[in-house]
Design an enzyme around this catalytic site. Structure first.
Site, PDB file in Angstrom:
ATOM      1  CB  CYS A  12      -6.816  -2.820  33.595  1.00 49.29           C
ATOM      2  SG  CYS A  12      -7.720  -2.095  32.219  1.00 49.29           S
TER       3      CYS A  12
ATOM      4  N   GLY B 102      -8.804  10.214  35.340  1.00 51.63           N
ATOM      5  CA  GLY B 102      -8.031  10.974  36.307  1.00 51.63           C
ATOM      6  C   GLY B 102      -7.739  10.301  37.633  1.00 51.63           C
TER       7      GLY B 102
ATOM      8  CG  ASP C 287      -3.615   2.865  32.832  1.00 48.16           C
ATOM      9  OD1 ASP C 287      -3.258   1.684  32.680  1.00 48.16           O
ATOM     10  OD2 ASP C 287      -4.711   3.184  33.336  1.00 48.16           O
TER      11      ASP C 287
ATOM     12  CB  ALA D  53      -4.367  11.597  32.163  1.00 50.27           C
TER      13      ALA D  53
END
Length: 405
Positions: A355, A231, A302, A228
């Protein structure tokens, strides 16, 4: 002039620290999103391979790191300025050499190299070709073709716009096609910095909306955000929960975790729990509040990745990433995806995002997961190519757990 030299001195130190492995560049630059020092660092990495070709015939011996990185910084600055400004850049570089404690011979060396380059001309050396390592361009040529490769290289070599995420339009922000995201007007960075420090806005690329949109958290749900920190996506999730439900955030201990705590402390209403631990060290029942395995409505992971979709903002990727890293990263990502799935309730949702532009980190990872867990279903796939979408690149995949899991 003194302030500019202070920024140069700070930039040289950061380049030396990065090269010596004293920290990830994101950590070294933490809190400097709108600073001149950050711009200097980013421009040096953006032109790194161009600079190396310029300097190679001029450096018969390897100077000390501080001297070498000061020269790199000065060349990068010259490449970004008009030729008439180059003597001023060299003057600042020599002044900085004294301020950072270089010896007289080292100062003379810096001055000599830069003066020689001035006589030869620097500006015409700035090109998009050769601005990336050969292995990257070879891969992208296969993936995207000649036109796509040219567009991606041009995108990566362009200074990035700065976007902020905000609940309402700030006075210094320009509207964008993406709701809740505003482009900061360069002439009003000072105002944006004040709001950034107070927590009113958050520097965030519009790509962040895509994984959160796929996750689609609604008020009252239990949501788990893995990996996370710092944030940004967690804040978007919290907004969607609207003060109802619970949000558990997990990331490994360190500076990024502390930044996560700071960023999320500004939110109230939604129940939060932040766990500082490596995902690999957690069992599903430890994710938060005694929840059993498979009890989260929605899970976002992620994953750490190559960052090839965000080179425009992280040009150091071109210097630090090797092609062999992709295999190592893909293996770790596959393991993280499987662990994340263990926390999803029957019929619940899991979003895997990166990404990266590389298939090994995106489609291939999801395909491998579905081969291992065929009862799961891929509901939606979103790949963002930055030269097409106008923001950071990456992949986001919505998976759903079987109802009887």
């Amino acid at each position: 002039m003194s302030g500019e030299n202070d920024e140069w001195a700070a930039a040289v130190k950061l380049l030396v620290d990065f090269a010596s492995g004293r920290g990830h560049l994101d950590d070294l630059l933490e809190g400097s999103e709108l600073s001149r020092t950050r711009w200097l660092i980013m421009e040096t990495f953006r032109q790194w391979f161009v600079i190396e070709r310029i300097l190679e015939p001029r450096l018969r011996r390897q100077p000390r790191p501080a001297s070498l990185n000061l020269i790199r910084l000065a060349v990068a600055e010259c490449l970004s300025r008009t030729e008439s400004e180059h003597p001023k850049v060299v003057h600042h570089a020599v002044e900085t050499a004294g301020r950072i404690g270089l010896s007289k011979p080292e100062r003379g060396f810096v001055n000599g190299v830069l003066r020689t380059l001035l006589r030869e001309g620097i500006a015409e050396r700035k090109t998009v070709e050769g601005s990336h390592p050969e292995w990257m361009t070879r891969r992208w040529l296969r993936q995207f073709g000649e036109a796509g490769l040219a567009a991606l290289l041009e995108w990566n070599q362009s200074p990035p716009a700065i976007h902020v995420s905000a609940g309402s339009p700030p006075a210094y922000g320009e509207d964008t096609p993406w709701e809740g995201f505003y482009k900061v007007k360069p002439s009003r960075f000072g105002e944006a910095l004040e709001d950034l420090e107070s927590g009113k806005v958050y520097v965030q690329d519009p790509f962040a909306r895509i994984p959160v949109s796929l996750l689609d958290p609604v008020p009252g749900e239990r949501v788990l955000d893995l990996c996370a920190a710092p944030g940004g996506k967690s804040r978007l999730i919290a907004r969607r929960l609207g003060g109802e439900g619970s949000l558990v955030l997990v990331d490994k201990p360190g500076r990024r975790l502390e930044r996560l705590r700071k960023n999320m402390a500004r939110f109230s209403g939604v129940t939060q729990r932040i766990t500082g631990s490596r995902i690999e060290d957690l069992s599903p029942g430890e994710a938060g509040d005694s929840l059993e395995q498979g009890r989260f409505d929605a899970v976002l992971i992620d994953v750490p990745c190559s960052n090839t979709g965000v080179i425009r903002k992280r040009p150091d990727v071109k210097v630090r990433l090797a092609e062999t890293d992709l295999t190592r990263l893909a293996e770790a990502q596959g393991a993280l995806l499987q662990r994340a799935a263990a926390w999803v309730r029957p019929g619940g949702r899991l979003v895997y995002s990166t990404c990266s532009l590389e298939p090994e980190e995106n489609d291939e990872r999801v395909e491998a997961f579905l081969e291992t867990f065929p009862s799961w279903e891929l509901k939606e796939r979103r790949m963002s190519l930055p030269w097409e979408c106008g923001h950071d690149g990456g992949g986001a995949f919505l998976l759903t757990a079987p109802s009887g899991a």
